[in-house]
Design a protein around this motif. Sequence first.
Motif, PDB file in Angstrom:
ATOM      1  N   PRO A   1      25.928  75.794  70.100  1.00 26.45           N
ATOM      2  CA  PRO A   1      27.470  74.638  70.589  1.00 26.45           C
ATOM      3  C   PRO A   1      27.512  73.739  69.209  1.00 26.45           C
ATOM      4  N   GLN A   2      28.334  73.380  68.502  1.00 23.12           N
ATOM      5  CA  GLN A   2      29.128  72.801  66.957  1.00 23.12           C
ATOM      6  C   GLN A   2      28.037  71.124  66.710  1.00 23.12           C
ATOM      7  N   GLN A   3      27.775  70.581  68.158  1.00 21.34           N
ATOM      8  CA  GLN A   3      26.667  69.999  67.947  1.00 21.34           C
ATOM      9  C   GLN A   3      25.570  70.404  66.969  1.00 21.34           C
ATOM     10  N   LYS A   4      24.443  71.291  68.251  1.00 22.00           N
ATOM     11  CA  LYS A   4      23.615  71.984  67.101  1.00 22.00           C
ATOM     12  C   LYS A   4      24.205  71.836  65.855  1.00 22.00           C
ATOM     13  N   ILE A   5      25.076  73.018  65.419  1.00 21.09           N
ATOM     14  CA  ILE A   5      25.366  72.967  64.159  1.00 21.09           C
ATOM     15  C   ILE A   5      25.135  71.827  63.213  1.00 21.09           C
ATOM     16  N   LYS A   6      25.458  71.071  63.654  1.00 18.23           N
ATOM     17  CA  LYS A   6      25.259  69.640  62.722  1.00 18.23           C
ATOM     18  C   LYS A   6      24.427  69.448  62.544  1.00 18.23           C
ATOM     19  N   LYS A   7      23.469  69.037  63.548  1.00 15.16           N
ATOM     20  CA  LYS A   7      22.095  68.767  64.233  1.00 15.16           C
ATOM     21  C   LYS A   7      21.403  68.986  62.665  1.00 15.16           C
ATOM     22  N   LEU A   8      21.354  70.604  62.921  1.00 12.06           N
ATOM     23  CA  LEU A   8      21.110  71.813  61.575  1.00 12.06           C
ATOM     24  C   LEU A   8      20.580  71.141  60.442  1.00 12.06           C
ATOM     25  N   GLY A   9      22.245  70.862  60.046  1.00 11.96           N
ATOM     26  CA  GLY A   9      22.395  70.682  58.806  1.00 11.96           C
ATOM     27  C   GLY A   9      22.363  69.052  57.895  1.00 11.96           C
ATOM     28  N   GLN A  10      21.830  68.445  59.048  1.00 15.79           N
ATOM     29  CA  GLN A  10      21.140  66.858  59.036  1.00 15.79           C
ATOM     30  C   GLN A  10      19.648  67.088  59.109  1.00 15.79           C
ATOM     31  N   GLU A  11      19.303  68.116  59.612  1.00 18.59           N
ATOM     32  CA  GLU A  11      17.657  68.259  59.443  1.00 18.59           C
ATOM     33  C   GLU A  11      17.835  68.645  57.983  1.00 18.59           C
ATOM     34  N   LEU A  12      18.351  69.270  57.785  1.00 21.59           N
ATOM     35  CA  LEU A  12      18.287  70.295  56.512  1.00 21.59           C
ATOM     36  C   LEU A  12      18.599  69.370  54.888  1.00 21.59           C
ATOM     37  N   LEU A  13      18.820  67.781  55.474  1.00 20.60           N
ATOM     38  CA  LEU A  13      19.839  67.673  54.202  1.00 20.60           C
ATOM     39  C   LEU A  13      18.731  66.450  54.266  1.00 20.60           C
ATOM     40  N   VAL A  14      17.574  66.105  55.521  1.00 20.95           N
ATOM     41  CA  VAL A  14      17.099  64.955  55.195  1.00 20.95           C
ATOM     42  C   VAL A  14      15.852  65.632  55.079  1.00 20.95           C
ATOM     43  N   LEU A  15      15.673  66.892  55.293  1.00 19.92           N
ATOM     44  CA  LEU A  15      14.254  67.902  54.318  1.00 19.92           C
ATOM     45  C   LEU A  15      14.612  67.947  52.710  1.00 19.92           C
ATOM     46  N   GLY A  16      15.278  67.829  52.924  1.00 22.90           N
ATOM     47  CA  GLY A  16      15.871  68.194  51.152  1.00 22.90           C
ATOM     48  C   GLY A  16      15.590  66.883  50.552  1.00 22.90           C
ATOM     49  N   ARG A  17      15.746  65.813  50.873  1.00 17.71           N
ATOM     50  CA  ARG A  17      15.139  64.320  50.968  1.00 17.71           C
ATOM     51  C   ARG A  17      13.939  64.341  50.539  1.00 17.71           C
ATOM     52  N   LEU A  18      12.406  64.649  51.646  1.00 13.89           N
ATOM     53  CA  LEU A  18      11.579  64.757  51.525  1.00 13.89           C
ATOM     54  C   LEU A  18      10.948  65.765  50.844  1.00 13.89           C
ATOM     55  N   MET A  19      11.296  66.664  50.903  1.00  8.61           N
ATOM     56  CA  MET A  19      10.914  67.869  49.046  1.00  8.61           C
ATOM     57  C   MET A  19      10.790  66.938  48.005  1.00  8.61           C
ATOM     58  N   GLU A  20      12.009  66.190  47.469  1.00 11.82           N
ATOM     59  CA  GLU A  20      12.171  65.551  46.448  1.00 11.82           C
ATOM     60  C   GLU A  20      11.098  64.538  46.741  1.00 11.82           C
ATOM     61  N   GLU A  21      11.030  64.063  47.404  1.00 16.95           N
ATOM     62  CA  GLU A  21      10.358  62.366  47.520  1.00 16.95           C
ATOM     63  C   GLU A  21       8.757  63.432  47.215  1.00 16.95           C
ATOM     64  N   PHE A  22       8.728  64.412  48.023  1.00 17.14           N
ATOM     65  CA  PHE A  22       7.313  64.819  47.959  1.00 17.14           C
ATOM     66  C   PHE A  22       7.331  65.809  46.007  1.00 17.14           C
ATOM     67  N   GLU A  23       7.925  66.066  46.289  1.00 13.63           N
ATOM     68  CA  GLU A  23       8.359  65.943  44.422  1.00 13.63           C
ATOM     69  C   GLU A  23       7.102  64.864  43.026  1.00 13.63           C
ATOM     70  N   HIS A  24       7.660  64.069  43.949  1.00 12.59           N
ATOM     71  CA  HIS A  24       7.672  62.735  43.171  1.00 12.59           C
ATOM     72  C   HIS A  24       6.263  62.284  43.666  1.00 12.59           C
ATOM     73  N   CYS A  25       5.560  62.833  44.687  1.00 13.85           N
ATOM     74  CA  CYS A  25       4.415  61.972  44.630  1.00 13.85           C
ATOM     75  C   CYS A  25       3.603  63.041  44.103  1.00 13.85           C
ATOM     76  N   VAL A  26       3.262  64.389  43.697  1.00 15.78           N
ATOM     77  CA  VAL A  26       2.942  65.162  43.711  1.00 15.78           C
ATOM     78  C   VAL A  26       2.568  64.160  41.676  1.00 15.78           C
ATOM     79  N   ASP A  27       3.531  64.149  41.165  1.00 16.23           N
ATOM     80  CA  ASP A  27       3.897  64.316  39.565  1.00 16.23           C
ATOM     81  C   ASP A  27       3.031  63.010  39.729  1.00 16.23           C
TER      82      ASP A  27
END
Length: 241
Positions: free
Chosen positions: A30-56
Amino acid sequence: MGDLERISLHVHDKISALQRMLDLSAAELPQQKIKKLGQELLVLGRLMEEFEHCVDQQKEQLKHLKDLEKFFQVNVEVVQQMKDNIPAHIPHRKGPVSGNDAVMNQNQAETVKRPSRTVVKEMEYVTVPEFESIPQYMRGRVTYDQLNVVVDSFNTALTAKYKILSQSLKTLNNHSRKLQERFKNQETKDTKGWYFIVEDDIREFTQTKVDKRFQGMLNMLRHCQRLRELRGGGLVRYALS
């Protein structure tokens, strides 16, 4: 729990959630699930950036710790070298001379020329710069410590001699009485005001071997202005300078 570990667990949870969503991709979402998936991907992208910052940050801290380790290692080596090379004889440091000190030094000089029988001035240890100023032909194989051992022997004999001279005859045994008589017979008008010993005093009161090597070290002490020779009556007297 550290920041890096916390972010790692959070990323792992997000990836697991996304994996479950993708597993359902075979069905029409359903459209709602697709929207949720996009939000999760966006959050995951920010987490990866924070993760890389901590590694540095962790890399920078590791580099800093390695630099500290090198710094402390160098200091440990320096301290160990200092510990292994502490001289056996450390000369007394002379402070700055003020006006009052100059008067005091003058009074002390007069006291040396009129020595008492109870207080004996001792020869000061030779300093490293003084030792290094001695010509090589005069030093030979004599070391800094060996020269100051002779200073110790000189002071031992000097103190023992003037201790006997300061005592009354009735307090001395026969051997000490003979020594006191010998000491007095060695005094002349030229020795008045000087503390001195002769080679026999070194033999009497110390274990130092009086030989050519010992004579050479006396010459070194004379070069460093620690003693002077007073000759007369076929006897060489070594007096404090």
